[in-house]
Motif scaffolding. Structure first.
Motif, PDB file in Angstrom:
ATOM      1  N   PRO A   3       0.936  -1.309   0.104  1.00 45.57           N
ATOM      2  CA  PRO A   3      -0.016   0.049  -0.138  1.00 45.57           C
ATOM      3  C   PRO A   3       0.789   1.176   0.051  1.00 45.57           C
ATOM      4  O   PRO A   3       1.880   1.014   0.379  1.00 45.57           O
ATOM      5  N   VAL A   4       0.193   2.273  -0.347  1.00 47.94           N
ATOM      6  CA  VAL A   4       0.831   3.808  -0.599  1.00 47.94           C
ATOM      7  C   VAL A   4       0.131   4.722   0.735  1.00 47.94           C
ATOM      8  O   VAL A   4      -0.973   4.505   0.882  1.00 47.94           O
ATOM      9  N   LEU A   5       1.148   5.233   1.544  1.00 50.35           N
ATOM     10  CA  LEU A   5       0.575   6.024   2.587  1.00 50.35           C
ATOM     11  C   LEU A   5       0.784   7.543   2.300  1.00 50.35           C
ATOM     12  O   LEU A   5       2.071   8.086   2.035  1.00 50.35           O
ATOM     13  N   ARG A   6      -0.251   8.110   2.211  1.00 47.22           N
ATOM     14  CA  ARG A   6      -0.062   9.848   2.077  1.00 47.22           C
ATOM     15  C   ARG A   6      -0.446  10.549   3.397  1.00 47.22           C
ATOM     16  O   ARG A   6      -1.353  10.153   4.084  1.00 47.22           O
ATOM     17  N   ARG A   7       0.450  11.246   3.725  1.00 43.84           N
ATOM     18  CA  ARG A   7       0.745  12.205   5.122  1.00 43.84           C
ATOM     19  C   ARG A   7       1.390  13.182   5.075  1.00 43.84           C
ATOM     20  O   ARG A   7       2.600  13.443   4.250  1.00 43.84           O
TER      21      ARG A   7
END
Length: 608
Positions: free
Chosen positions: A505-509
């Protein structure tokens, strides 16, 4: 239908019955009409007087013969060894007592040669003993007379070569077997009829060849021989034209019964040259359904009328041949047809192509209907298996958006799937996967995996254990093939997840984005029995957005997978603080607008 046996002859002015619809009746009609025509013509045609008949006003005249000479064209008496009487041979060819040309049969014959339309020569044998005694052999021939017709454009007329030996002016005659063939005529007295000759000669440094047909007969102690081209240039061009357009023609003489066919018609009906069929034999080859059409055509021709192109099928060997037939009667001044001319165009290859095209069209229609049914079923399955996010997730503080992107526009669903639901204990189940294959088979495997995961989630086990159990189920099913998946929970702002051969998965923060570390990832589901998958933990903060996806979103044939993943991370970082729905729409626009090589699923989840 009235009996055709009682029908009046065509052209008699009375009512003509309907065309017969069976071969036996049609053959009877044809034979009856031809017999009536022959009888009608025979009654009005005087018979030729028999040879030697003497009328009241005429007396037979004696035929003058030269003393001691043989009648030209007659064979000679032979002894028990098949030899001619040498003494008799020595007296032949002498002039009569008057010494005039009229009394010399050889002079008369030579004078008549220019009237022959074929290359013709009178040949005298040359014996190896000089006289032709018992046991002598013919070694050559002397040209004693000839005409000026050329057997080939590059061969001189034999009439200009009188007095010369045949091998001197036709050096290829020996190797072609011509000398031996003519010698047999001398020895046996049996003539040659259409004897095929391949004559080859070197002329001006070039080899020339011509195919000739030779006819020869003994004439006293000499040979009268003619040569003609086996095939003229017109014959060759006509044959090529017939083969090119698949046509042929034939002529049926109704009075004599003689039949002649072109090479093209022989080719259509697969008959040997010279082996023609009568009209009644053609009837025997008719396809039963086409008997009435052929009957109408033949009866019109027998009545003296032209017929238009008519499509008729014949059974030739083990196949049905479709012909377009055009007919024309050959009639005399009295209007009665004495011969029939038919032209046939073979449409069998075209009909086969049309048949294959029709079969292909039917197969295509069946496949189209099957595809339409499959799309309908798949569309219903997508609604049942890939539902949109529920209001319960929003109440739990999580916003979700998902999308399914088929690689083919008409496909409704494949092996890609996702799941996001609120469990009774307050945890949020988060999963995405890709079952091998496409179509309904992949849908069935996807449904099994998705429902199995839903059941395993009720146990409260961690994601690694659920992935392990799912792997065991697939390894025990020989029809399950393989699959990839990410399985996880979100609980109290913590993501716990396991990976089975799937992209991380990709985490955007806070305006940036990164791939979640996948060091704990295991192999594909269904690949290694007994494999134990691990669980990883990731803390989450309000505003974080998780993107789960299948490999169809990033795989490109001309791009390395690492570069594709980097592009996805940069895209997610560049969109800013968008909602899950807006994020999914933006990714679809940037990554799927130009088309996908495989189905893809996206699942975006934001912590509020």
């Amino acid at each position: 239908m009235p009996r055709t046996d009682d029908a009046s002859p065509i052209g008699s002015g009375e009512h003509v019955s309907a065309p017969p619809d069976d071969v036996r009746t049609l053959k009877h009609v044809i034979e009856r009409e031809i017999d009536a025509l022959r009888a009608d013509v025979g009654d009005s045609t005087p018979a030729r007087a028999s040879p030697g008949a003497v009328t009241a006003d005429d007396t037979p005249a004696a035929v003058p013969r030269a003393a001691g000479s043989a009648e030209p064209g007659r064979g000679q008496d032979r002894d028990t060894h098949g030899r001619r009487d040498v003494a008799d041979r020595g007296t032949r060819g002498r002039r009569g007592a008057a010494g005039t040309a009229d009394d010399d049969p050889w002079a008369c014959l030579a004078a008549a040669l220019p009237a022959v339309p074929l290359a013709t020569a009178l040949l005298a044998p040359v014996w190896d003993d000089g006289r032709g005694e018992e046991g002598a052999a013919v070694v050559d021939f002397v040209i004693t007379a000839g005409n000026r017709v050329r057997s080939a454009e590059w061969l001189e007329p034999l009439g200009l070569l009188v007095g010369q030996r045949l091998l001197a002016v036709r050096p290829g005659a020996a190797s072609a077997g011509l000398i031996e063939a003519l010698a047999r005529v001398i020895r046996t007295g049996r003539p040659l009829h259409g004897w095929a000759l391949d004559y080859t000669e070197r002329r001006e440094g070039r080899l020339r060849r011509v195919q000739l047909l030779c006819d020869a007969a003994a004439c006293g102690d000499r040979i009268l021989a003619t040569w003609r081209p086996a095939l003229t240039e017109a014959d060759l061009l006509t044959g090529d034209a017939q083969k090119l357009v698949s046509m042929g023609w034939g002529n049926w003489d109704l009075l004599s019964g003689a039949t002649s066919w072109s090479d093209g018609l022989h080719r259509i009906f697969r008959t040997a040259p010279g082996r023609t069929w009568s009209l009644t034999q053609l009837c025997d080859a008719l396809l039963p359904e086409d008997v009435p059409r052929f009957a109408q055509c033949v009866r019109a021709l027998l009545a003296g009328a032209d017929t238009p192109w008519t499509r008729i099928r014949f059974v030739v060997g083990d196949e049905v041949r479709t012909l377009d037939v055009l007919g024309r009667p050959l009639a005399g001044t009295d209007g009665r047809p004495w011969a029939i001319h038919l032209v046939a165009r073979d449409l069998t290859p075209q009909m086969r192509s049309l048949q294959r095209l029709e079969e292909t069209r039917k197969e295509t229609e069946v496949l189209r209907q099957q595809a339409a049914a499959e799309r309908r079923v798949a569309s219903q399955l997508r609604e049942a298996l890939l539902p949109t996010h529920s209001a319960e997730l929003a109440e739990a503080g999580i916003a979700v958006a998902a999308a399914y992107l088929p690689s083919e526009r008409e496909a409704a669903v494949g092996g890609d799937w996702y799941k996001c639901r609120l469990l009774p204990d307050g945890r949020v189940l988060l999963a995405i996967g890709d079952a091998s294959g496409h179509g309904l088979d992949a849908v069935a495997r996807m449904a099994q995996q998705r429902h199995a995961l839903a059941g395993l989630a009720q146990t409260g086990a961690d994601p690694g254990a659920m992935a392990t159990w799912l792997n065991q189920l697939m390894c025990g099913d020989p029809t399950a093939l393989t699959a990839t998946a990410v399985v996880g929970y979100v609980e109290h702002h913590v993501l716990r997840w396991a990976c089975a051969g799937h992209p991380p998965p990709v985490l955007r923060r806070a305006g940036g984005a990164s791939l979640l570390p996948g060091d704990h990832a295991g192999p594909l589901l269904g690949l290694i029995p007994g494999y134990a998958y691990e669980t990883a933990t990731v803390p989450l903060e309000p505003g974080d957005l998780l993107l789960l996806y299948t490999d169809g979103l990033i795989e490109r044939r001309d791009e390395d997978i690492e570069d594709s993943l980097g592009g996805l991370v940069r895209s997610l970082a560049g969109v800013g603080p968008l909602s899950p729905e807006e994020t999914v729409d933006d990714l679809i626009s940037s990554h799927a607008a130009s088309g996908l090589e495989d189905d893809a699923c996206l699942l975006a989840l934001r912590i509020d």
